[in-house]
Design an enzyme around this catalytic site. Structure first.
Site, PDB file in Angstrom:
ATOM      1  N   HIS A 168       0.841  -1.196   0.000  1.00 25.52           N
ATOM      2  CA  HIS A 168       0.000   0.000   0.000  1.00 25.52           C
ATOM      3  C   HIS A 168       0.883   1.256   0.000  1.00 25.52           C
ATOM      4  O   HIS A 168       1.891   1.292   0.705  1.00 25.52           O
ATOM      5  CB  HIS A 168      -0.897  -0.009   1.249  1.00 25.52           C
ATOM      6  CG  HIS A 168      -2.011   0.985   1.174  1.00 25.52           C
ATOM      7  ND1 HIS A 168      -1.818   2.330   1.347  1.00 25.52           N
ATOM      8  CD2 HIS A 168      -3.324   0.822   0.924  1.00 25.52           C
ATOM      9  CE1 HIS A 168      -2.973   2.948   1.210  1.00 25.52           C
ATOM     10  NE2 HIS A 168      -3.906   2.057   0.952  1.00 25.52           N
ATOM     11  N   HIS A 170       2.417   4.147   1.318  1.00 26.87           N
ATOM     12  CA  HIS A 170       2.442   4.707   2.676  1.00 26.87           C
ATOM     13  C   HIS A 170       3.849   5.156   3.021  1.00 26.87           C
ATOM     14  O   HIS A 170       4.818   4.735   2.389  1.00 26.87           O
ATOM     15  CB  HIS A 170       1.972   3.676   3.706  1.00 26.87           C
ATOM     16  CG  HIS A 170       2.930   2.534   3.870  1.00 26.87           C
ATOM     17  ND1 HIS A 170       2.982   1.478   2.985  1.00 26.87           N
ATOM     18  CD2 HIS A 170       3.900   2.294   4.791  1.00 26.87           C
ATOM     19  CE1 HIS A 170       3.930   0.636   3.364  1.00 26.87           C
ATOM     20  NE2 HIS A 170       4.522   1.114   4.458  1.00 26.87           N
ATOM     21  N   GLN A 172       6.312   6.581   6.654  1.00 29.35           N
ATOM     22  CA  GLN A 172       6.343   6.563   8.120  1.00 29.35           C
ATOM     23  C   GLN A 172       6.874   7.894   8.628  1.00 29.35           C
ATOM     24  O   GLN A 172       7.609   8.591   7.929  1.00 29.35           O
ATOM     25  CB  GLN A 172       7.237   5.435   8.610  1.00 29.35           C
ATOM     26  CG  GLN A 172       6.736   4.067   8.182  1.00 29.35           C
ATOM     27  CD  GLN A 172       7.426   2.951   8.952  1.00 29.35           C
ATOM     28  OE1 GLN A 172       7.583   3.028  10.169  1.00 29.35           O
ATOM     29  NE2 GLN A 172       7.835   1.927   8.248  1.00 29.35           N
ATOM     30  N   TYR A 322      33.149  -4.191   1.291  1.00 31.19           N
ATOM     31  CA  TYR A 322      33.998  -3.006   1.357  1.00 31.19           C
ATOM     32  C   TYR A 322      33.251  -1.845   2.024  1.00 31.19           C
ATOM     33  O   TYR A 322      33.813  -1.122   2.843  1.00 31.19           O
ATOM     34  CB  TYR A 322      34.440  -2.607  -0.067  1.00 31.19           C
ATOM     35  CG  TYR A 322      35.546  -1.571  -0.053  1.00 31.19           C
ATOM     36  CD1 TYR A 322      36.862  -1.929   0.234  1.00 31.19           C
ATOM     37  CD2 TYR A 322      35.261  -0.223  -0.288  1.00 31.19           C
ATOM     38  CE1 TYR A 322      37.868  -0.975   0.271  1.00 31.19           C
ATOM     39  CE2 TYR A 322      36.262   0.735  -0.249  1.00 31.19           C
ATOM     40  CZ  TYR A 322      37.569   0.348   0.028  1.00 31.19           C
ATOM     41  OH  TYR A 322      38.554   1.297   0.082  1.00 31.19           O
ATOM     42  N   GLU A 323      31.965  -1.711   1.681  1.00 34.65           N
ATOM     43  CA  GLU A 323      31.170  -0.613   2.250  1.00 34.65           C
ATOM     44  C   GLU A 323      31.042  -0.744   3.769  1.00 34.65           C
ATOM     45  O   GLU A 323      31.073   0.239   4.487  1.00 34.65           O
ATOM     46  CB  GLU A 323      29.764  -0.582   1.630  1.00 34.65           C
ATOM     47  CG  GLU A 323      29.727  -0.039   0.222  1.00 34.65           C
ATOM     48  CD  GLU A 323      29.975  -1.093  -0.836  1.00 34.65           C
ATOM     49  OE1 GLU A 323      30.345  -2.231  -0.489  1.00 34.65           O
ATOM     50  OE2 GLU A 323      29.794  -0.782  -2.027  1.00 34.65           O
TER      51      GLU A 323
HETATM   52  P1  H2U Z   1       6.799  -0.577   6.239  1.00 39.27           P
HETATM   53  O1  H2U Z   1       6.119  -1.226   5.110  1.00 39.27           O
HETATM   54  O2  H2U Z   1       7.780   0.499   5.812  1.00 39.27           O
HETATM   55  O3  H2U Z   1       7.366  -1.591   7.171  1.00 39.27           O
HETATM   56  O4  H2U Z   1       5.659   0.218   7.047  1.00 39.27           O
HETATM   57  C1  H2U Z   1       4.449  -0.349   7.436  1.00 39.27           C
HETATM   58  C2  H2U Z   1       4.245  -0.025   8.877  1.00 39.27           C
HETATM   59  O5  H2U Z   1       2.890  -0.234   9.195  1.00 39.27           O
HETATM   60  C3  H2U Z   1       5.072  -0.909   9.784  1.00 39.27           C
HETATM   61  O6  H2U Z   1       5.938  -0.097  10.546  1.00 39.27           O
HETATM   62  C4  H2U Z   1       2.799  -0.742  10.497  1.00 39.27           C
HETATM   63  C5  H2U Z   1       4.042  -1.602  10.670  1.00 39.27           C
HETATM   64  O7  H2U Z   1       4.442  -1.634  12.017  1.00 39.27           O
HETATM   65  N1  H2U Z   1       1.558  -1.486  10.649  1.00 39.27           N
HETATM   66  C6  H2U Z   1       0.697  -1.157  11.695  1.00 39.27           C
HETATM   67  O8  H2U Z   1       0.977  -0.270  12.473  1.00 39.27           O
HETATM   68  N2  H2U Z   1      -0.471  -1.871  11.840  1.00 39.27           N
HETATM   69  C7  H2U Z   1      -0.850  -2.898  11.041  1.00 39.27           C
HETATM   70  O9  H2U Z   1      -1.899  -3.485  11.234  1.00 39.27           O
HETATM   71  C8  H2U Z   1       0.012  -3.292   9.889  1.00 39.27           C
HETATM   72  C9  H2U Z   1       1.286  -2.544   9.701  1.00 39.27           C
END
Ligand code: H2U
Length: 358
Positions: A168, A170, A172, A322-323
């Site tokens: 999806h 999104h 953070q 190396y990094e």
């Molecule tokens: P990432 O795909 O970058 O991991 O981000 C999705 C975030 O959504 C992840 O940090 C949160 C996860 O903890 N999440 C919720 O808070 N509740 C949910 O029900 C699904 C995912």
């Protein structure tokens, strides 16, 4: 041939480049682009997604893992991460006096922001009004969280390759009581430059890049997107404002509108490059926030994209031996990367035959 009488060519000869924002060097080894690749191949990532999935916890109206049901949101939607890396009310670590075993308190909050109600609308597939709604929401979050926290980090991990757990669209937002390492180093280097030159480092840098032109990718009346001279990731880019602005929350109406345009253009170029939903981590840096504000003239607000792909949709750059042990290294030059991105069309390849280019 004797190397001392050969002419240096950045596209052929290895060299080091300095990153004045971080005080780090990167090794550029363009001749390595020719080596054969028999290593890991990533899976192609343009899975066809539906607009809505009743099992996806970020979709409107779906129950998340903590039992809450998302509203039927129609634009952006922000909620506190159900699995946050930082919380507000936790006991603080004991104060120690051993410099080899330091701990410090870390208070904070983590939010998840859905960028669009539709599961299959990544930024390059949104229209500019929808992207502007994302920018407005980022600004709102920066203002609310920035009133209390020293640093508010907005970031998007896109694609499984970047550890993203959910397709999806999104991002953070992690807000912390402490100043994290990366922006703290940038703060120091920008301040030192300002004290020495009386100008912001990134303002001077942009002016020079606009003259040189060789690392520019795309631009409009308020923004410039370029591959930094010191880029580490193969197709890393930076987005810089033409008129100096210190924080995202200080953008005016024109800057917001044109930021939406340039985000759409650069993400479209990324997808077009390897005909895939281009993975990356991206985010924003501006002057620190919080109740104790210090002078911030040395800061220029900017965005960064760090994509891992190197040669195709399936061959990525690994930052390993190396990094990890010595320093960052890249293969193609930043100028070659900029040219490849610049040459990509501004219309998304999946929309090339449709009329949906608004
Ligand atoms: P990432 O795909 O970058 O991991 O981000 C999705 C975030 O959504 C992840 O940090 C949160 C996860 O903890 N999440 C919720 O808070 N509740 C949910 O029900 C699904 C995912």
């Amino acid at each position: 041939m004797d190397a001392t009488i050969m002419e240096f060519k950045a596209t052929e000869h290895q060299h080091l480049r300095y990153n004045p924002l971080m005080g780090e060097w990167v090794l550029v080894s363009p001749h390595r682009m020719n080596r054969p690749w028999a290593g890991q191949l990533e899976s192609e990532s343009f899975e066809t997604l539906p607009e809505w999935d009743p099992k996806n916890p970020l979709c409107p109206g779906v129950r998340r893992s903590n039992g809450e049901v998302n509203p039927n949101y129609e634009s952006t939607f922000v909620f506190t991460n159900d699995f946050p890396a930082m919380m507000e009310d936790v006991p603080e670590p004991p104060e120690g006096n051993d410099e080899l075993f330091c701990m410090a308190p870390a208070r904070g909050t983590c939010r998840v922001m859905c960028l669009h109600p539709k599961l299959n609308k990544s930024i390059p597939l949104m229209n500019c009004d929808e992207i502007e709604a994302v920018i407005d929401r980022w600004i709102e979050e920066m203002k609310t969280l920035g009133a209390h926290y020293k640093w508010v980090q907005i970031f998007e991990n896109k694609g499984q390759m970047m550890g993203c757990s959910n397709p999806h669209p999104h991002c953070q937002i992690w807000a912390s009581s402490f100043f994290p390492n990366e922006p703290k180093i940038k703060d120091e280097f920008q301040r030192n430059y300002f004290l020495k030159h009386g100008q912001a480092l990134l303002s001077d840098y942009l002016e020079k890049e606009l003259n040189k032109k060789e690392r520019l990718v795309c631009s409009n009346e308020d923004w410039v997107c370029l591959v930094p001279f010191w880029a580490v990731w193969p197709f890393e880019t930076m987005i810089l404002p033409r008129r100096k602005v210190t924080r995202m929350q200080d953008l005016d109406a024109s800057q917001k509108r044109h930021l939406a345009f340039i985000l759409r253009v650069i993400t479209t170029k990324y997808d077009n490059l390897f005909k895939t939903s281009f993975p990356y981590s991206m985010g924003w840096h501006g002057a620190p926030t919080g109740p104790e504000q210090s002078e911030d003239e040395h800061w220029v607000f900017h965005g960064m994209y760090f994509p891992p792909l190197l040669r195709s949709a399936t061959v990525r750059k690994f930052m390993v031996g190396y990094e990890m042990l010595a320093q960052a290294q890249r293969d193609l030059t930043p100028e070659q990367a900029a040219r490849l991105l610049r040459d990509q069309p501004e219309i998304h390849y999946t929309l090339a035959n449709s009329k949906d280019h608004s």
